[in-house]
Design an enzyme around this catalytic site. Structure first.
Site, PDB file in Angstrom:
ATOM      1  N   ASP A  95     -17.020   1.547  45.664  1.00 20.20           N
ATOM      2  CA  ASP A  95     -17.071   0.110  45.379  1.00 20.20           C
ATOM      3  C   ASP A  95     -18.395  -0.486  45.837  1.00 20.20           C
ATOM      4  O   ASP A  95     -19.112   0.105  46.665  1.00 20.20           O
ATOM      5  CB  ASP A  95     -15.897  -0.620  46.020  1.00 20.20           C
ATOM      6  CG  ASP A  95     -15.847  -0.459  47.540  1.00 20.20           C
ATOM      7  OD1 ASP A  95     -16.239   0.614  48.039  1.00 20.20           O
ATOM      8  OD2 ASP A  95     -15.422  -1.403  48.229  1.00 20.20           O
ATOM      9  N   GLU A 113     -14.167   0.201  50.501  1.00 20.77           N
ATOM     10  CA  GLU A 113     -14.936   0.157  51.751  1.00 20.77           C
ATOM     11  C   GLU A 113     -15.525  -1.217  51.986  1.00 20.77           C
ATOM     12  O   GLU A 113     -15.680  -1.651  53.133  1.00 20.77           O
ATOM     13  CB  GLU A 113     -16.039   1.219  51.719  1.00 20.77           C
ATOM     14  CG  GLU A 113     -16.719   1.473  53.063  1.00 20.77           C
ATOM     15  CD  GLU A 113     -17.878   0.538  53.361  1.00 20.77           C
ATOM     16  OE1 GLU A 113     -18.338   0.513  54.523  1.00 20.77           O
ATOM     17  OE2 GLU A 113     -18.349  -0.168  52.437  1.00 20.77           O
TER      18      GLU A 113
END
Length: 439
Positions: free
Chosen positions: A88, A152
Site C-alpha cells: 500500500d 502498513e
C-alpha cells in the site's frame, strides 16, 4: 566486480519494470479500510510463482491481500530470515505532481510515482532477486520467508498484524527480518557518503485527547470551555522539551559518526555533539528523545455555541524503554481537564548492531559502495517490523539504494514527486542479492 556476475541483465531490467508496474497499480491507503491491495498482491504472486515458488494469498478483509512465500535454504538447521515489504501507499494529489503519481513513468533514468521509495522499489528488488536465483540455480544458506503486506500505511490490522496473529506458522523459524528503510546514500554535503542501516524504531503512540466542559451560549462567560481546555493542553504538549535519552543503537550511531568526523563522542552533551556533525546530525536527531506533535483538531458545530466537548489528535513517538516516561509526561501535560487515550499504539524496537546479520548487511553495502561509510541508526517512525516482533523476529531496515548528490531521499517519503533513479535500483538488487546469499 566479480560479485556483480550473480545478477544478470534480466534482473536489472526487471527491477525497473516491476517498480514501474507496481506504481501503476493504485494501492492508495486512505485509512479506515479504504484500500485494495489485491491487484498488486496478485502481480507479486504471479512473479513469485514464475520463480518456482508457491505463494499464498491471505486476506482478513476482502481485497486487503497479503502474499507469503518461502525460499528453501541449503542449511535446514539455520534460522530463517523474513524479507518483507508493504504494497500500500499513502494518498497523492495528481495536481501537485510533475507527473501523474500513478503513471510509473520512466524519464531520464528515473522511475516516478507514489511508492517509488515507499516501498514498491524494495518489493521490486525482492521479486527481481528471487527470479534471478531461479534462473541461475542459486539457493541461500538459510530459508527466506517473503511477505508482501497490506495496510502498513494505516494500522496494519489487515496486513502484518493479521499475518502475525492468524498465520504465525508461515514464519516458523524466522528469528530476524529485513525491510524498510536503510542502506541508502546520505550525502553530508562535504563529500562523504553515509549508508545508515536501521537497527531500531521508536514506538508509535497516536493519541486522542478529549476535553469536556459546559456547553453554552457563545456570548456568555464560560470558565469550563472545552475548546479552551483542549487548546491549553495542546499548547503544553506542542511546547514541551523532551529530555535526551540514548538507546544502544543511537549511542552506537553517535559514536561511529563522531569517529567519522574526528570529534569527541561526548554522550553527556548530545546537543553539542550533534552540532559538530553537520547535516549528518539529521540521521540521529529525531531519535535522541520522545516526541509528541499535535496534528488534528475537532471542536464545535456553530460559531455562537460553546461545545461540551473538543477533541485533538497527537502523533506521539517513544524510544525503546521510553514508554513509561511518555505516559507519565502526557498525564502531566494534559492536566485534569483533558483525557487522553491511545488511538493506535505499537511497540518500540531495538536490534543489536553487533550481530552477524548486521555485519553481513554492512559488508554487502561496502562491497558495492567502498567509498561509503556504514553506520547504524534508529528510525523515527515505524514499519511492519513492529507487528512481526510479536513472533520474536528482530527487525532491521535495509533497502539499499545508491543515490546521487542532491537527491533528498527522506523528503520523498509521503512527499510530492516521489521517484527513484534506475541506477539506485540496480545497486539495490546487487546489494540485496549479496546480503541474502551470505545472510
Amino acid at each position: 566486480m566479480a560479485e556483480q556476475q550473480h545478477i544478470d541483465e534480466q534482473a536489472l531490467d526487471e527491477v525497473v519494470r516491476f517498480t514501474s508496474d507496481l506504481i501503476r497499480i493504485d494501492t492508495t491507503n486512505r485509512g479506515g479500510g479504504d484500500c485494495r491491495e489485491r491487484p498488486a498482491a496478485e502481480y507479486a504472486a504471479e512473479r513469485l510463482a514464475g520463480a518456482g515458488l508457491a505463494p499464498t494469498l491471505l486476506e482478513r478483509t476482502e481485497g486487503r491481500t497479503n502474499v507469503v512465500a518461502r525460499v528453501e535454504g541449503t542449511d535446514p538447521s539455520a534460522d530463517a530470515l523474513l524479507l518483507h515489504g508493504h504494497l500500500d501507499v499513502v494518498p497523492a494529489r495528481a495536481e501537485d505532481w510533475s507527473v501523474h503519481p500513478f503513471s510509473g513513468e520512466i524519464r531520464d533514468g528515473v522511475v516516478w510515482g507514489r511508492g517509488a521509495v515507499d516501498m514498491k522499489n524494495m518489493d521490486a528488488m525482492i521479486l527481481a532477486v528471487v527470479r534471478n536465483w531461479a534462473r541461475l540455480g542459486v539457493r541461500p544458506r538459510r530459508d527466506i520467508v517473503i511477505a508482501f503486506t497490506a495496510d502498513e500505511e494505516a494500522s496494519a490490522e489487515d496486513g502484518s498484524g493479521f499475518l502475525a496473529d492468524a498465520h504465525p506458522g508461515l514464519f516458523e523459524g524466522c528469528t530476524e527480518g529485513v525491510s524498510e528503510a536503510g542502506a541508502f546514500t546520505f550525502h553530508d554535503g562535504s563529500g562523504r557518503e553515509i549508508y545508515p542501516i536501521a537497527a531500531g524504531e521508536r514506538g508509535t503512540a497516536w493519541l486522542k485527547l478529549t476535553a469536556r466542559g459546559r456547553a453554552g451560549h457563545g456570548s456568555k462567560p464560560n470558565g469550563e470551555n472545552a475548546v479552551t481546555r483542549l487548546a491549553k493542553a495542546i499548547t503544553r504538549i506542542g511546547g514541551h522539551e523532551w529530555p535526551t535519552r540514548l538507546t544502544p543503537t543511537v549511542r552506537a550511531a553517535l559514536t561511529e559518526l563522531a569517529a567519522l568526523y574526528g570529534v569527541e563522542a561526548d554522550l553527556d552533551d548530545v546537543d553539542g555533539l550533534l552540532g559538530k556533525l553537520g547535516s549528518a546530525a539529521a540521521l540521529v536527531e529525531p531519535t535522541v528523545r520522545n516526541s509528541a506533535n499535535p496534528t488534528m483538531l475537532e471542536a464545535g458545530y456553530k460559531i455562537n455555541v460553546v461545545p461540551a466537548e473538543a477533541v485533538a489528535f497527537v502523533d506521539g513517538r517513544f524510544l525503546p524503554g521510553g514508554e513509561d516516561e511518555f505516559r507519565a509526561t502526557l498525564d502531566r501535560l494534559t492536566g485534569p481537564d483533558v483525557e487522553w487515550e491511545f488511538h493506535h499504539r505499537e511497540v518500540a524496537l531495538q536490534a543489536p548492531v553487533d550481530s552477524v546479520t548486521y555485519a553481513r548487511m554492512r559488508a554487502a553495502v561496502e562491497e558495492f559502495a567502498p567509498e561509503g561509510h556504514v553506520v547504524p541508526f534508529c528510525m523515527s517512525g515505524g514499519t511492519d517490523a513492529k507487528q512481526f516482533s510479536r513472533l520474536g523476529i528482530t527487525g532491521y531496515g535495509f533497502t539499499p539504494l545508491k543515490l546521487p548528490e542532491g537527491f533528498d531521499y527522506a523528503a520523498l517519503f509521503h512527499g510530492v514527486d516521489e521517484r527513484v533513479p534506475v541506477e539506485a535500483l540496480h545497486f539495490g538488487v546487487r546489494v540485496l542479492d549479496r546480503f541474502l546469499r551470505t545472510a
